[in-house]
Write a protein that holds these residues in place. Structure first.
Motif, PDB file in Angstrom:
ATOM      1  N   ILE A 141       0.853  -1.183   0.000  1.00  0.00           N
ATOM      2  CA  ILE A 141       0.000   0.000   0.000  1.00  0.00           C
ATOM      3  C   ILE A 141       0.892   1.238   0.000  1.00  0.00           C
ATOM      4  O   ILE A 141       1.894   1.296   0.711  1.00  0.00           O
ATOM      5  CB  ILE A 141      -0.935   0.015   1.239  1.00  0.00           C
ATOM      6  CG1 ILE A 141      -1.845  -1.223   1.245  1.00  0.00           C
ATOM      7  CG2 ILE A 141      -1.740   1.305   1.314  1.00  0.00           C
ATOM      8  CD1 ILE A 141      -2.806  -1.312   0.089  1.00  0.00           C
ATOM      9  N   LYS A 142       0.519   2.234  -0.807  1.00  0.00           N
ATOM     10  CA  LYS A 142       1.293   3.482  -0.900  1.00  0.00           C
ATOM     11  C   LYS A 142       0.564   4.667  -0.273  1.00  0.00           C
ATOM     12  O   LYS A 142       1.196   5.606   0.187  1.00  0.00           O
ATOM     13  CB  LYS A 142       1.601   3.815  -2.362  1.00  0.00           C
ATOM     14  CG  LYS A 142       2.333   2.737  -3.112  1.00  0.00           C
ATOM     15  CD  LYS A 142       3.727   2.551  -2.586  1.00  0.00           C
ATOM     16  CE  LYS A 142       4.481   1.524  -3.420  1.00  0.00           C
ATOM     17  NZ  LYS A 142       5.634   0.994  -2.735  1.00  0.00           N
ATOM     18  N   ILE A 198      -8.334  11.538  -6.059  1.00  0.00           N
ATOM     19  CA  ILE A 198      -7.464  12.322  -6.946  1.00  0.00           C
ATOM     20  C   ILE A 198      -6.162  12.654  -6.238  1.00  0.00           C
ATOM     21  O   ILE A 198      -5.078  12.536  -6.823  1.00  0.00           O
ATOM     22  CB  ILE A 198      -8.185  13.592  -7.440  1.00  0.00           C
ATOM     23  CG1 ILE A 198      -9.332  13.218  -8.376  1.00  0.00           C
ATOM     24  CG2 ILE A 198      -7.204  14.521  -8.153  1.00  0.00           C
ATOM     25  CD1 ILE A 198     -10.277  14.374  -8.696  1.00  0.00           C
ATOM     26  N   LEU A 199      -6.231  13.064  -4.984  1.00  0.00           N
ATOM     27  CA  LEU A 199      -5.015  13.363  -4.223  1.00  0.00           C
ATOM     28  C   LEU A 199      -4.132  12.128  -4.104  1.00  0.00           C
ATOM     29  O   LEU A 199      -2.906  12.203  -4.263  1.00  0.00           O
ATOM     30  CB  LEU A 199      -5.374  13.930  -2.848  1.00  0.00           C
ATOM     31  CG  LEU A 199      -4.214  14.352  -1.954  1.00  0.00           C
ATOM     32  CD1 LEU A 199      -3.313  15.372  -2.637  1.00  0.00           C
ATOM     33  CD2 LEU A 199      -4.761  14.914  -0.637  1.00  0.00           C
ATOM     34  N   ALA A 200      -4.728  10.977  -3.848  1.00  0.00           N
ATOM     35  CA  ALA A 200      -3.962   9.734  -3.768  1.00  0.00           C
ATOM     36  C   ALA A 200      -3.273   9.446  -5.102  1.00  0.00           C
ATOM     37  O   ALA A 200      -2.085   9.078  -5.135  1.00  0.00           O
ATOM     38  CB  ALA A 200      -4.866   8.570  -3.373  1.00  0.00           C
ATOM     39  N   VAL A 201      -3.983   9.639  -6.203  1.00  0.00           N
ATOM     40  CA  VAL A 201      -3.406   9.400  -7.526  1.00  0.00           C
ATOM     41  C   VAL A 201      -2.278  10.392  -7.798  1.00  0.00           C
ATOM     42  O   VAL A 201      -1.234  10.029  -8.367  1.00  0.00           O
ATOM     43  CB  VAL A 201      -4.490   9.461  -8.619  1.00  0.00           C
ATOM     44  CG1 VAL A 201      -3.876   9.389 -10.009  1.00  0.00           C
ATOM     45  CG2 VAL A 201      -5.503   8.329  -8.438  1.00  0.00           C
ATOM     46  N   GLN A 202      -2.445  11.635  -7.383  1.00  0.00           N
ATOM     47  CA  GLN A 202      -1.370  12.616  -7.556  1.00  0.00           C
ATOM     48  C   GLN A 202      -0.112  12.183  -6.812  1.00  0.00           C
ATOM     49  O   GLN A 202       1.004  12.353  -7.313  1.00  0.00           O
ATOM     50  CB  GLN A 202      -1.826  14.001  -7.082  1.00  0.00           C
ATOM     51  CG  GLN A 202      -2.833  14.637  -8.019  1.00  0.00           C
ATOM     52  CD  GLN A 202      -3.395  15.939  -7.480  1.00  0.00           C
ATOM     53  OE1 GLN A 202      -3.757  16.036  -6.309  1.00  0.00           O
ATOM     54  NE2 GLN A 202      -3.464  16.941  -8.338  1.00  0.00           N
ATOM     55  N   ALA A 212       1.431   9.388  -8.780  1.00  0.00           N
ATOM     56  CA  ALA A 212       1.962   9.869 -10.058  1.00  0.00           C
ATOM     57  C   ALA A 212       3.369  10.445  -9.922  1.00  0.00           C
ATOM     58  O   ALA A 212       4.104  10.529 -10.915  1.00  0.00           O
ATOM     59  CB  ALA A 212       1.022  10.910 -10.662  1.00  0.00           C
ATOM     60  N   LEU A 213       3.769  10.812  -8.733  1.00  0.00           N
ATOM     61  CA  LEU A 213       5.116  11.342  -8.521  1.00  0.00           C
ATOM     62  C   LEU A 213       6.202  10.338  -8.905  1.00  0.00           C
ATOM     63  O   LEU A 213       7.300  10.731  -9.304  1.00  0.00           O
ATOM     64  CB  LEU A 213       5.305  11.759  -7.056  1.00  0.00           C
ATOM     65  CG  LEU A 213       4.499  12.967  -6.597  1.00  0.00           C
ATOM     66  CD1 LEU A 213       4.600  13.124  -5.079  1.00  0.00           C
ATOM     67  CD2 LEU A 213       4.976  14.228  -7.306  1.00  0.00           C
ATOM     68  N   SER A 214       5.901   9.063  -8.795  1.00  0.00           N
ATOM     69  CA  SER A 214       6.918   8.044  -9.073  1.00  0.00           C
ATOM     70  C   SER A 214       6.485   7.044 -10.141  1.00  0.00           C
ATOM     71  O   SER A 214       7.126   6.020 -10.314  1.00  0.00           O
ATOM     72  CB  SER A 214       7.273   7.296  -7.780  1.00  0.00           C
ATOM     73  OG  SER A 214       6.125   6.647  -7.273  1.00  0.00           O
ATOM     74  N   ASP A 272       0.412  10.043 -16.646  1.00  0.00           N
ATOM     75  CA  ASP A 272      -0.235  10.251 -17.944  1.00  0.00           C
ATOM     76  C   ASP A 272      -1.751  10.078 -17.847  1.00  0.00           C
ATOM     77  O   ASP A 272      -2.512  10.881 -18.402  1.00  0.00           O
ATOM     78  CB  ASP A 272       0.318   9.280 -18.988  1.00  0.00           C
ATOM     79  CG  ASP A 272       1.745   9.609 -19.411  1.00  0.00           C
ATOM     80  OD1 ASP A 272       2.210  10.755 -19.162  1.00  0.00           O
ATOM     81  OD2 ASP A 272       2.402   8.711 -19.980  1.00  0.00           O
ATOM     82  N   ARG A 273      -2.189   9.047 -17.140  1.00  0.00           N
ATOM     83  CA  ARG A 273      -3.639   8.829 -16.977  1.00  0.00           C
ATOM     84  C   ARG A 273      -4.270   9.972 -16.184  1.00  0.00           C
ATOM     85  O   ARG A 273      -5.390  10.403 -16.487  1.00  0.00           O
ATOM     86  CB  ARG A 273      -3.907   7.480 -16.308  1.00  0.00           C
ATOM     87  CG  ARG A 273      -3.548   6.303 -17.210  1.00  0.00           C
ATOM     88  CD  ARG A 273      -4.109   4.983 -16.719  1.00  0.00           C
ATOM     89  NE  ARG A 273      -3.705   4.581 -15.400  1.00  0.00           N
ATOM     90  CZ  ARG A 273      -2.623   3.858 -15.106  1.00  0.00           C
ATOM     91  NH1 ARG A 273      -1.783   3.494 -16.066  1.00  0.00           N
ATOM     92  NH2 ARG A 273      -2.369   3.503 -13.869  1.00  0.00           N
ATOM     93  N   LEU A 274      -3.543  10.496 -15.199  1.00  0.00           N
ATOM     94  CA  LEU A 274      -4.052  11.618 -14.416  1.00  0.00           C
ATOM     95  C   LEU A 274      -4.189  12.859 -15.294  1.00  0.00           C
ATOM     96  O   LEU A 274      -5.192  13.572 -15.214  1.00  0.00           O
ATOM     97  CB  LEU A 274      -3.142  11.885 -13.213  1.00  0.00           C
ATOM     98  CG  LEU A 274      -3.542  13.039 -12.307  1.00  0.00           C
ATOM     99  CD1 LEU A 274      -4.919  12.817 -11.693  1.00  0.00           C
ATOM    100  CD2 LEU A 274      -2.499  13.211 -11.209  1.00  0.00           C
ATOM    101  N   TRP A 275      -3.173  13.132 -16.138  1.00  0.00           N
ATOM    102  CA  TRP A 275      -3.262  14.283 -17.043  1.00  0.00           C
ATOM    103  C   TRP A 275      -4.444  14.142 -17.996  1.00  0.00           C
ATOM    104  O   TRP A 275      -5.158  15.111 -18.269  1.00  0.00           O
ATOM    105  CB  TRP A 275      -1.961  14.479 -17.826  1.00  0.00           C
ATOM    106  CG  TRP A 275      -0.966  15.302 -17.075  1.00  0.00           C
ATOM    107  CD1 TRP A 275       0.238  14.896 -16.594  1.00  0.00           C
ATOM    108  CD2 TRP A 275      -1.098  16.673 -16.691  1.00  0.00           C
ATOM    109  NE1 TRP A 275       0.866  15.923 -15.929  1.00  0.00           N
ATOM    110  CE2 TRP A 275       0.059  17.037 -15.977  1.00  0.00           C
ATOM    111  CE3 TRP A 275      -2.086  17.634 -16.877  1.00  0.00           C
ATOM    112  CZ2 TRP A 275       0.270  18.299 -15.455  1.00  0.00           C
ATOM    113  CZ3 TRP A 275      -1.876  18.909 -16.361  1.00  0.00           C
ATOM    114  CH2 TRP A 275      -0.717  19.227 -15.661  1.00  0.00           C
TER     115      TRP A 275
END
Length: 168
Positions: A58-59, A123-127, A130-132, A138-141
């Protein structure tokens, strides 16, 4: 699949709110898990979950709670993973839950989104993920670009409305 995000709620009565987080994570192809744990009714299980989350892969943890809203803070006290709290509207329009989640002591941070804002928590979790991970980024953008396109379409629809004194 190994889950990257864990969604924890105090009870399944929170699921109608938390479904928005599940839907967004699913849409963006982020593996996640969903469980109910209570800081007050299953405290040892919450502690075990928090301490075992990182070794399981889990991240980020999204924790939802209403009223006393201790769950996000208890989880944060037992892990070094980022915890995002979602206050659930109950008593006092969710203000009580929000205050419980944001008023953490030094050293035990919990990021907090608005009342019932499970989608923003996802969304915050995905951000964070997305850092790593460039594929997630790309999916977030693409998702964010879709939000922009919706507003552009809304403005086109508004421009087509006719009123005698409308100036645009």
């Amino acid at each position: 699949m190994t889950p990257l995000v864990s969604i924890i709620m105090g009870s399944t009565s929170d699921l109608p709110v938390m479904e928005k987080a599940c839907q967004l994570l699913d849409q963006l192809q982020i593996p996640f898990e969903v469980n109910a744990l209570s800081a007050h009714r299953t405290p040892s299980e919450v502690e075990d979950f928090a301490q075992d989350a990182e070794p399981r892969g889990i991240k980020v943890i999204i924790a939802a709670a209403g009223m006393a809203a201790a769950l996000p803070g208890v989880i944060a006290a037992n892990t070094t993973l980022p915890v995002i709290g979602v206050p659930i509207k109950g008593m006092l329009d969710g203000l009580d839950a929000m205050l419980s989640i944001i008023q953490m002591p030094p050293g035990i941070p919990v990021a907090t989104v608005g009342v019932n804002a499970a989608q923003n928590a996802a969304i915050l979790a995905v951000q964070m993920l997305a850092l790593s991970d460039e594929a997630i980024a790309d999916r977030l953008w693409n998702y964010k670009d879709g939000l922009r396109a919706k507003i552009e379409k809304a403005n086109q629809d508004l421009a087509a409305l006719h009123y005698d004194f409308k100036t645009n």
